[in-house]
Scaffold this motif. Sequence first.
Motif, PDB file in Angstrom:
ATOM      1  N   LEU A  27       0.846  -1.339   0.072  1.00 49.59           N
ATOM      2  CA  LEU A  27      -0.019  -0.090   0.041  1.00 49.59           C
ATOM      3  C   LEU A  27       0.761   1.221   0.039  1.00 49.59           C
ATOM      4  O   LEU A  27       0.196   2.418  -0.534  1.00 49.59           O
ATOM      5  CB  LEU A  27      -0.791  -0.203   1.395  1.00 49.59           C
ATOM      6  CG  LEU A  27      -2.369  -0.407   0.872  1.00 49.59           C
ATOM      7  CD1 LEU A  27      -3.325  -0.416   2.134  1.00 49.59           C
ATOM      8  CD2 LEU A  27      -2.921   0.612  -0.160  1.00 49.59           C
ATOM      9  N   ASP A  28       2.103   1.276   0.447  1.00 47.72           N
ATOM     10  CA  ASP A  28       2.978   2.170   0.396  1.00 47.72           C
ATOM     11  C   ASP A  28       3.337   2.553  -1.108  1.00 47.72           C
ATOM     12  O   ASP A  28       3.129   3.862  -1.439  1.00 47.72           O
ATOM     13  CB  ASP A  28       4.253   1.901   1.062  1.00 47.72           C
ATOM     14  CG  ASP A  28       4.424   2.161   2.429  1.00 47.72           C
ATOM     15  OD1 ASP A  28       3.788   2.997   3.177  1.00 47.72           O
ATOM     16  OD2 ASP A  28       5.172   1.022   2.993  1.00 47.72           O
ATOM     17  N   GLU A  50       8.055  10.324   0.436  1.00 49.40           N
ATOM     18  CA  GLU A  50       8.813   9.624   1.330  1.00 49.40           C
ATOM     19  C   GLU A  50       9.361   8.456   0.755  1.00 49.40           C
ATOM     20  O   GLU A  50      10.374   7.783   0.832  1.00 49.40           O
ATOM     21  CB  GLU A  50       8.041   9.061   2.624  1.00 49.40           C
ATOM     22  CG  GLU A  50       8.711   7.934   3.531  1.00 49.40           C
ATOM     23  CD  GLU A  50       7.915   7.704   4.612  1.00 49.40           C
ATOM     24  OE1 GLU A  50       7.260   8.839   5.332  1.00 49.40           O
ATOM     25  OE2 GLU A  50       8.173   6.572   5.079  1.00 49.40           O
ATOM     26  N   GLU A  51       8.490   7.836  -0.499  1.00 48.59           N
ATOM     27  CA  GLU A  51       8.914   6.619  -1.251  1.00 48.59           C
ATOM     28  C   GLU A  51       9.335   6.836  -2.318  1.00 48.59           C
ATOM     29  O   GLU A  51       9.906   5.689  -3.144  1.00 48.59           O
ATOM     30  CB  GLU A  51       7.533   6.115  -1.529  1.00 48.59           C
ATOM     31  CG  GLU A  51       6.445   5.875  -0.483  1.00 48.59           C
ATOM     32  CD  GLU A  51       6.894   4.957   0.847  1.00 48.59           C
ATOM     33  OE1 GLU A  51       7.928   4.370   0.472  1.00 48.59           O
ATOM     34  OE2 GLU A  51       6.511   5.350   1.835  1.00 48.59           O
ATOM     35  N   GLY A  71       2.564   5.441   8.911  1.00 50.32           N
ATOM     36  CA  GLY A  71       2.024   4.497   9.850  1.00 50.32           C
ATOM     37  C   GLY A  71       1.837   3.211   9.344  1.00 50.32           C
ATOM     38  O   GLY A  71       0.959   2.217   9.737  1.00 50.32           O
ATOM     39  N   SER A  72       2.539   2.863   8.309  1.00 51.00           N
ATOM     40  CA  SER A  72       1.922   1.779   7.351  1.00 51.00           C
ATOM     41  C   SER A  72       2.272   0.378   7.894  1.00 51.00           C
ATOM     42  O   SER A  72       1.857  -0.675   7.348  1.00 51.00           O
ATOM     43  CB  SER A  72       2.858   1.840   5.991  1.00 51.00           C
ATOM     44  OG  SER A  72       3.870   1.849   5.943  1.00 51.00           O
ATOM     45  N   SER A  73       3.266   0.736   9.193  1.00 48.82           N
ATOM     46  CA  SER A  73       3.437  -0.824   9.904  1.00 48.82           C
ATOM     47  C   SER A  73       2.053  -1.337  10.481  1.00 48.82           C
ATOM     48  O   SER A  73       1.887  -2.391  10.878  1.00 48.82           O
ATOM     49  CB  SER A  73       4.267  -0.641  10.854  1.00 48.82           C
ATOM     50  OG  SER A  73       3.818   0.172  12.157  1.00 48.82           O
ATOM     51  N   ASN A  74       1.219  -0.438  10.650  1.00 50.89           N
ATOM     52  CA  ASN A  74      -0.270  -0.621  11.235  1.00 50.89           C
ATOM     53  C   ASN A  74      -1.253  -1.100  10.119  1.00 50.89           C
ATOM     54  O   ASN A  74      -2.451  -1.843  10.611  1.00 50.89           O
ATOM     55  CB  ASN A  74      -0.873   0.741  11.667  1.00 50.89           C
ATOM     56  CG  ASN A  74      -0.453   1.319  13.004  1.00 50.89           C
ATOM     57  OD1 ASN A  74      -0.006   0.236  13.658  1.00 50.89           O
ATOM     58  ND2 ASN A  74      -0.433   2.249  13.226  1.00 50.89           N
TER      59      ASN A  74
END
Length: 348
Positions: free
Chosen positions: A69-70, A93-94, A119-122
Amino acid sequence: MLNGNITITQFIIEEQRRIQGATGDFTSLLNDIVTACKVISNLVNHGALVGVLGQAGTENVQGEDQKKLDVISNEVFLRSNEWAGHLAAMASEEMEDIYTIPKQYPRGKYLLTFDPLDGSSNIDVNVSVGTIFSILRCPGECASPGADAFLQAGTQQVCAGYALYGPSTMMVLTTGNGVNGFTLDQNIGEFVLTHPNMTIPTETKEFAINASNGRFWEAPVKRYVDECLAGSEGPRKKDFNMRWIASMVAEVHRILTRGGIFMYPLDEKMKAKGLGGKLRLMYEANPMSFIIEQAGGMSTTGRERIMAIKPDDLHQRVPVILGSKAEVERVTAYHFDDGQDTRRVSAA
Ligand code: AHM
Ligand code: MG
Protein backbone atom coordinates in the motif's frame (compact mmCIF):
# COMPACT_ATOMS: atom_id res chain seq x y z
CA MET A 1 -24.12 23.45 0.63
CA LEU A 2 -25.14 19.83 0.73
CA ASN A 3 -28.19 19.32 2.94
CA GLY A 4 -27.00 22.24 5.05
CA ASN A 5 -23.41 20.96 5.18
CA ILE A 6 -20.36 22.62 3.68
CA THR A 7 -18.35 20.31 1.44
CA ILE A 8 -14.58 20.54 1.24
CA THR A 9 -14.85 21.84 -2.34
CA GLN A 10 -17.11 24.71 -1.29
CA PHE A 11 -14.88 25.43 1.68
CA ILE A 12 -11.74 25.64 -0.45
CA ILE A 13 -13.42 27.86 -3.06
CA GLU A 14 -14.66 30.22 -0.35
CA GLU A 15 -11.15 30.36 1.17
CA GLN A 16 -9.75 31.18 -2.25
CA ARG A 17 -12.18 34.06 -2.73
CA ARG A 18 -10.61 35.71 0.30
CA ILE A 19 -7.20 35.73 -1.36
CA GLN A 20 -6.72 38.66 -3.71
CA GLY A 21 -5.44 37.66 -7.13
CA ALA A 22 -6.02 33.94 -6.58
CA THR A 23 -6.42 32.18 -9.91
CA GLY A 24 -8.16 29.00 -8.82
CA ASP A 25 -4.98 27.01 -9.36
CA PHE A 26 -4.61 26.23 -5.68
CA THR A 27 -8.27 25.21 -5.32
CA SER A 28 -7.92 22.84 -8.20
CA LEU A 29 -4.68 21.38 -6.79
CA LEU A 30 -6.33 20.74 -3.43
CA ASN A 31 -9.24 19.04 -5.18
CA ASP A 32 -6.82 16.64 -6.87
CA ILE A 33 -5.17 15.89 -3.52
CA VAL A 34 -8.60 15.25 -2.00
CA THR A 35 -9.40 12.84 -4.85
CA ALA A 36 -6.13 10.97 -4.27
CA CYS A 37 -6.95 10.60 -0.57
CA LYS A 38 -10.42 9.27 -1.41
CA VAL A 39 -8.85 6.63 -3.67
CA ILE A 40 -6.37 5.62 -0.94
CA SER A 41 -9.18 5.56 1.63
CA ASN A 42 -11.12 3.18 -0.60
CA LEU A 43 -8.11 0.85 -0.96
CA VAL A 44 -7.38 0.93 2.79
CA ASN A 45 -11.06 0.19 3.56
CA HIS A 46 -11.15 -2.80 1.22
CA GLY A 47 -7.78 -4.19 2.42
CA ALA A 48 -7.47 -7.92 1.90
CA LEU A 49 -10.56 -7.94 -0.36
CA VAL A 50 -8.58 -6.17 -3.07
CA GLY A 51 -5.21 -7.80 -2.32
CA VAL A 52 -3.39 -4.68 -1.13
CA LEU A 53 -2.07 -5.93 2.23
CA GLY A 54 1.43 -7.28 2.87
CA GLN A 55 4.96 -6.47 1.80
CA ALA A 56 5.90 -5.05 -1.59
CA GLY A 57 9.28 -6.79 -1.40
CA THR A 58 11.15 -3.51 -1.98
CA GLU A 59 12.91 -0.88 0.19
CA ASN A 60 12.46 2.89 0.10
CA VAL A 61 15.24 5.49 0.22
CA GLN A 62 15.24 5.29 4.03
CA GLY A 63 16.08 1.56 3.83
CA GLU A 64 12.63 0.67 5.17
CA ASP A 65 10.66 -2.29 3.80
CA GLN A 66 7.80 -1.00 1.69
CA LYS A 67 4.28 -2.31 2.08
CA LYS A 68 2.22 -2.89 -1.07
CA LEU A 69 0.00 0.00 0.00
CA ASP A 70 3.00 2.36 0.40
CA VAL A 71 3.85 1.78 -3.25
CA ILE A 72 0.25 1.89 -4.52
CA SER A 73 -0.60 5.05 -2.53
CA ASN A 74 2.50 6.74 -3.90
CA GLU A 75 1.37 5.92 -7.45
CA VAL A 76 -2.14 7.21 -6.71
CA PHE A 77 -0.70 10.54 -5.54
CA LEU A 78 1.57 10.89 -8.57
CA ARG A 79 -1.15 10.03 -11.10
CA SER A 80 -3.77 12.28 -9.45
CA ASN A 81 -1.51 15.31 -9.25
CA GLU A 82 0.77 15.23 -12.31
CA TRP A 83 -1.61 16.14 -15.12
CA ALA A 84 -3.55 19.28 -14.18
CA GLY A 85 -0.78 21.86 -14.58
CA HIS A 86 -0.63 23.17 -11.00
CA LEU A 87 2.63 21.53 -9.93
CA ALA A 88 6.24 21.91 -10.96
CA ALA A 89 7.42 18.82 -9.07
CA MET A 90 6.59 16.42 -6.25
CA ALA A 91 8.63 14.70 -3.54
CA SER A 92 7.63 11.73 -1.43
CA GLU A 93 8.86 9.52 1.39
CA GLU A 94 8.76 6.64 -1.08
CA MET A 95 10.97 8.19 -3.80
CA GLU A 96 14.66 9.01 -3.49
CA ASP A 97 14.58 11.83 -6.06
CA ILE A 98 12.02 14.46 -6.81
CA TYR A 99 9.35 13.70 -9.41
CA THR A 100 9.38 16.30 -12.16
CA ILE A 101 6.12 16.73 -14.03
CA PRO A 102 6.34 14.75 -17.30
CA LYS A 103 6.84 16.74 -20.49
CA GLN A 104 3.36 16.01 -21.89
CA TYR A 105 1.75 18.00 -19.05
CA PRO A 106 1.90 21.71 -18.31
CA ARG A 107 3.91 22.81 -15.27
CA GLY A 108 2.56 25.00 -12.51
CA LYS A 109 3.87 27.12 -9.68
CA TYR A 110 3.49 24.77 -6.72
CA LEU A 111 5.54 21.97 -5.20
CA LEU A 112 3.93 19.07 -3.38
CA THR A 113 5.57 16.86 -0.75
CA PHE A 114 3.80 13.89 0.78
CA ASP A 115 3.99 10.74 2.83
CA PRO A 116 1.39 8.69 0.95
CA LEU A 117 0.76 6.16 3.73
CA ASP A 118 2.12 7.13 7.11
CA GLY A 119 2.17 4.56 9.90
CA SER A 120 2.08 1.77 7.34
CA SER A 121 3.38 -0.79 9.88
CA ASN A 122 -0.25 -0.65 11.09
CA ILE A 123 -1.84 -1.56 7.80
CA ASP A 124 -1.76 -5.35 8.08
CA VAL A 125 -3.24 -5.24 11.59
CA ASN A 126 -6.14 -2.98 10.56
CA VAL A 127 -5.15 0.00 12.71
CA SER A 128 -5.44 3.66 11.59
CA VAL A 129 -3.03 5.01 8.99
CA GLY A 130 -2.96 8.30 7.11
CA THR A 131 -1.58 10.49 4.33
CA ILE A 132 0.37 13.68 5.09
CA PHE A 133 1.01 16.45 2.55
CA SER A 134 2.51 19.91 2.27
CA ILE A 135 2.28 22.51 -0.51
CA LEU A 136 5.07 25.00 -1.19
CA ARG A 137 5.50 27.67 -3.84
CA CYS A 138 8.13 26.91 -6.40
CA PRO A 139 10.81 29.61 -6.18
CA GLY A 140 12.08 31.28 -9.35
CA GLU A 141 11.18 30.17 -12.85
CA CYS A 142 9.95 26.64 -12.01
CA ALA A 143 10.75 25.43 -15.52
CA SER A 144 12.81 22.52 -14.23
CA PRO A 145 13.07 22.69 -10.44
CA GLY A 146 15.65 20.54 -8.67
CA ALA A 147 15.56 19.14 -5.14
CA ASP A 148 16.91 22.45 -3.83
CA ALA A 149 13.61 24.17 -4.76
CA PHE A 150 11.97 22.10 -2.03
CA LEU A 151 14.47 23.04 0.69
CA GLN A 152 12.32 25.78 2.22
CA ALA A 153 11.56 26.27 5.90
CA GLY A 154 8.17 25.05 7.13
CA THR A 155 7.11 28.67 7.62
CA GLN A 156 6.92 28.91 3.81
CA GLN A 157 4.19 26.27 3.50
CA VAL A 158 1.08 27.44 1.65
CA CYS A 159 -1.03 24.57 2.91
CA ALA A 160 -0.63 21.40 4.96
CA GLY A 161 -3.00 18.58 5.65
CA TYR A 162 -3.54 14.98 6.46
CA ALA A 163 -6.10 12.32 5.70
CA LEU A 164 -6.80 9.89 8.51
CA TYR A 165 -8.06 6.45 7.49
CA GLY A 166 -9.65 5.41 10.76
CA PRO A 167 -13.15 4.28 11.76
CA SER A 168 -14.18 7.19 9.55
CA THR A 169 -11.99 8.88 6.95
CA MET A 170 -11.16 12.48 7.76
CA MET A 171 -9.25 15.27 6.09
CA VAL A 172 -7.71 18.00 8.26
CA LEU A 173 -6.34 21.10 6.57
CA THR A 174 -4.69 24.42 7.17
CA THR A 175 -3.88 27.21 4.75
CA GLY A 176 -2.56 29.39 7.56
CA ASN A 177 -6.00 30.53 8.60
CA GLY A 178 -6.86 28.02 11.34
CA VAL A 179 -7.47 24.29 11.11
CA ASN A 180 -10.59 22.63 9.77
CA GLY A 181 -11.62 18.98 9.74
CA PHE A 182 -13.84 17.20 7.22
CA THR A 183 -15.38 13.73 7.39
CA LEU A 184 -15.84 11.61 4.27
CA ASP A 185 -19.46 10.71 3.66
CA GLN A 186 -18.91 7.42 1.82
CA ASN A 187 -22.43 7.44 0.40
CA ILE A 188 -22.02 10.69 -1.52
CA GLY A 189 -18.24 10.55 -1.88
CA GLU A 190 -17.70 14.03 -0.41
CA PHE A 191 -15.73 15.36 2.55
CA VAL A 192 -18.09 17.42 4.70
CA LEU A 193 -17.00 20.08 7.22
CA THR A 194 -17.58 18.46 10.62
CA HIS A 195 -14.79 19.99 12.75
CA PRO A 196 -14.58 23.75 12.08
CA ASN A 197 -11.80 25.77 13.77
CA MET A 198 -10.05 22.93 15.55
CA THR A 199 -8.02 24.06 18.54
CA ILE A 200 -5.86 22.04 20.90
CA PRO A 201 -7.06 22.00 24.50
CA THR A 202 -4.39 23.60 26.69
CA GLU A 203 -4.94 21.36 29.72
CA THR A 204 -3.77 17.83 29.13
CA LYS A 205 -2.88 14.65 30.97
CA GLU A 206 -1.88 12.49 28.05
CA PHE A 207 1.52 11.81 26.49
CA ALA A 208 2.59 9.66 23.55
CA ILE A 209 6.07 8.23 23.06
CA ASN A 210 7.51 4.86 22.07
CA ALA A 211 8.64 3.83 25.55
CA SER A 212 10.64 0.88 24.22
CA ASN A 213 13.31 3.45 23.27
CA GLY A 214 13.43 4.72 26.89
CA ARG A 215 16.95 3.55 27.63
CA PHE A 216 18.28 5.59 24.68
CA TRP A 217 16.49 8.88 25.47
CA GLU A 218 18.33 12.08 26.28
CA ALA A 219 18.08 13.35 29.86
CA PRO A 220 15.44 16.09 29.22
CA VAL A 221 12.97 13.63 27.66
CA LYS A 222 13.65 11.05 30.37
CA ARG A 223 13.00 13.72 33.00
CA TYR A 224 9.70 14.76 31.41
CA VAL A 225 8.42 11.19 31.06
CA ASP A 226 9.58 10.23 34.57
CA GLU A 227 7.65 13.18 35.95
CA CYS A 228 4.50 12.14 34.04
CA LEU A 229 4.90 8.57 35.31
CA ALA A 230 5.30 9.79 38.90
CA GLY A 231 1.75 11.10 38.54
CA SER A 232 0.00 12.71 41.50
CA GLU A 233 2.89 11.78 43.81
CA GLY A 234 5.46 13.52 41.57
CA PRO A 235 6.23 17.18 40.76
CA ARG A 236 3.34 17.39 38.23
CA LYS A 237 0.85 16.53 40.98
CA LYS A 238 -1.55 14.80 38.59
CA ASP A 239 -1.86 11.40 36.97
CA PHE A 240 -1.07 11.05 33.27
CA ASN A 241 -2.31 8.62 30.66
CA MET A 242 -0.11 7.20 27.90
CA ARG A 243 -0.93 6.28 24.28
CA TRP A 244 1.20 5.00 21.39
CA ILE A 245 -0.52 4.11 18.11
CA ALA A 246 2.68 4.19 15.99
CA SER A 247 0.73 6.25 13.47
CA MET A 248 1.62 9.92 13.64
CA VAL A 249 -1.55 10.98 11.85
CA ALA A 250 -3.71 9.23 14.43
CA GLU A 251 -1.65 10.67 17.32
CA VAL A 252 -1.84 14.22 15.95
CA HIS A 253 -5.56 13.82 15.38
CA ARG A 254 -6.04 12.72 18.98
CA ILE A 255 -4.06 15.74 20.18
CA LEU A 256 -6.15 18.10 18.02
CA THR A 257 -9.27 16.55 19.52
CA ARG A 258 -8.45 16.20 23.21
CA GLY A 259 -4.96 17.63 23.74
CA GLY A 260 -1.72 15.93 24.71
CA ILE A 261 1.88 15.71 23.61
CA PHE A 262 3.56 13.52 20.99
CA MET A 263 7.28 12.88 21.04
CA TYR A 264 9.64 11.11 18.71
CA PRO A 265 12.79 12.63 20.18
CA LEU A 266 16.44 12.30 19.28
CA ASP A 267 18.04 9.40 21.13
CA GLU A 268 21.45 7.78 21.54
CA LYS A 269 20.63 4.93 19.15
CA MET A 270 19.83 7.40 16.36
CA LYS A 271 22.92 9.48 17.13
CA ALA A 272 25.10 6.36 16.88
CA LYS A 273 23.67 5.75 13.41
CA GLY A 274 24.25 9.37 12.40
CA LEU A 275 20.48 10.06 12.15
CA GLY A 276 18.97 13.38 13.19
CA GLY A 277 15.69 11.81 14.32
CA LYS A 278 13.10 9.29 13.17
CA LEU A 279 10.53 11.43 11.39
CA ARG A 280 11.11 13.28 8.17
CA LEU A 281 11.07 17.08 8.09
CA MET A 282 9.64 17.85 4.66
CA TYR A 283 6.58 15.58 4.55
CA GLU A 284 5.94 14.61 8.17
CA ALA A 285 7.26 17.10 10.74
CA ASN A 286 6.67 20.36 8.82
CA PRO A 287 3.06 19.77 7.72
CA MET A 288 2.10 18.44 11.15
CA SER A 289 3.84 21.39 12.83
CA PHE A 290 1.92 23.85 10.63
CA ILE A 291 -1.37 22.22 11.62
CA ILE A 292 -0.43 22.03 15.31
CA GLU A 293 0.69 25.68 15.46
CA GLN A 294 -2.42 26.84 13.60
CA ALA A 295 -4.52 25.00 16.20
CA GLY A 296 -2.78 26.87 19.03
CA GLY A 297 -0.19 24.21 19.86
CA MET A 298 3.58 24.15 19.62
CA SER A 299 6.11 22.02 17.78
CA THR A 300 9.86 21.85 18.42
CA THR A 301 12.80 19.51 18.12
CA GLY A 302 13.36 20.09 21.83
CA ARG A 303 15.89 22.73 20.87
CA GLU A 304 14.29 24.79 18.11
CA ARG A 305 11.00 25.48 16.38
CA ILE A 306 10.57 22.83 13.68
CA MET A 307 9.08 25.22 11.11
CA ALA A 308 12.12 27.52 11.42
CA ILE A 309 14.58 24.84 10.29
CA LYS A 310 16.19 25.52 6.93
CA PRO A 311 16.25 22.03 5.36
CA ASP A 312 19.45 20.73 3.84
CA ASP A 313 18.10 17.47 2.47
CA LEU A 314 14.80 16.29 0.99
CA HIS A 315 14.69 13.32 3.34
CA GLN A 316 16.17 15.05 6.39
CA ARG A 317 15.07 13.61 9.74
CA VAL A 318 14.34 15.67 12.83
CA PRO A 319 13.33 15.04 16.45
CA VAL A 320 9.64 15.91 16.94
CA ILE A 321 7.96 17.16 20.11
CA LEU A 322 4.50 18.58 19.42
CA GLY A 323 1.12 19.17 20.98
CA SER A 324 -0.38 21.25 23.77
CA LYS A 325 1.69 24.39 24.18
CA ALA A 326 2.42 24.23 27.91
CA GLU A 327 3.67 20.64 27.69
CA VAL A 328 5.88 21.25 24.65
CA GLU A 329 7.26 24.37 26.34
CA ARG A 330 8.10 22.29 29.38
CA VAL A 331 10.00 19.56 27.50
CA THR A 332 11.75 22.20 25.41
CA ALA A 333 12.78 24.09 28.54
CA TYR A 334 14.25 20.87 29.96
CA HIS A 335 16.61 20.81 26.96
CA PHE A 336 18.26 23.98 28.23
CA ASP A 337 20.53 24.01 31.25
CA ASP A 338 18.48 25.90 33.77
CA GLY A 339 15.28 24.18 32.68
CA GLN A 340 13.72 27.56 31.89
CA ASP A 341 15.42 28.87 28.78
CA THR A 342 13.19 28.59 25.72
CA ARG A 343 14.79 31.62 24.06
CA ARG A 344 16.03 29.68 21.04
CA VAL A 345 12.48 28.65 20.27
CA SER A 346 10.80 31.71 18.86
CA ALA A 347 7.03 31.79 19.16
CA ALA A 348 4.89 31.01 16.14
P1 AHM B 1 6.49 5.59 8.32
O1 AHM B 1 6.38 6.86 7.57
O2 AHM B 1 7.53 4.67 7.75
O3 AHM B 1 5.17 4.91 8.51
O4 AHM B 1 7.08 5.95 9.77
C1 AHM B 1 6.52 6.99 10.51
C2 AHM B 1 5.75 6.44 11.67
C3 AHM B 1 4.94 7.46 12.41
O5 AHM B 1 3.64 7.53 11.90
C4 AHM B 1 4.96 6.94 13.81
O6 AHM B 1 4.84 7.96 14.76
C5 AHM B 1 6.29 6.25 13.92
O7 AHM B 1 6.69 5.95 12.60
C6 AHM B 1 6.22 4.99 14.71
O8 AHM B 1 7.49 4.51 14.91
P2 AHM B 1 7.78 3.22 15.82
O9 AHM B 1 7.37 2.03 15.01
O10 AHM B 1 9.25 3.31 16.06
O11 AHM B 1 6.99 3.35 17.08
MG1 MG C 1 5.75 8.44 7.38
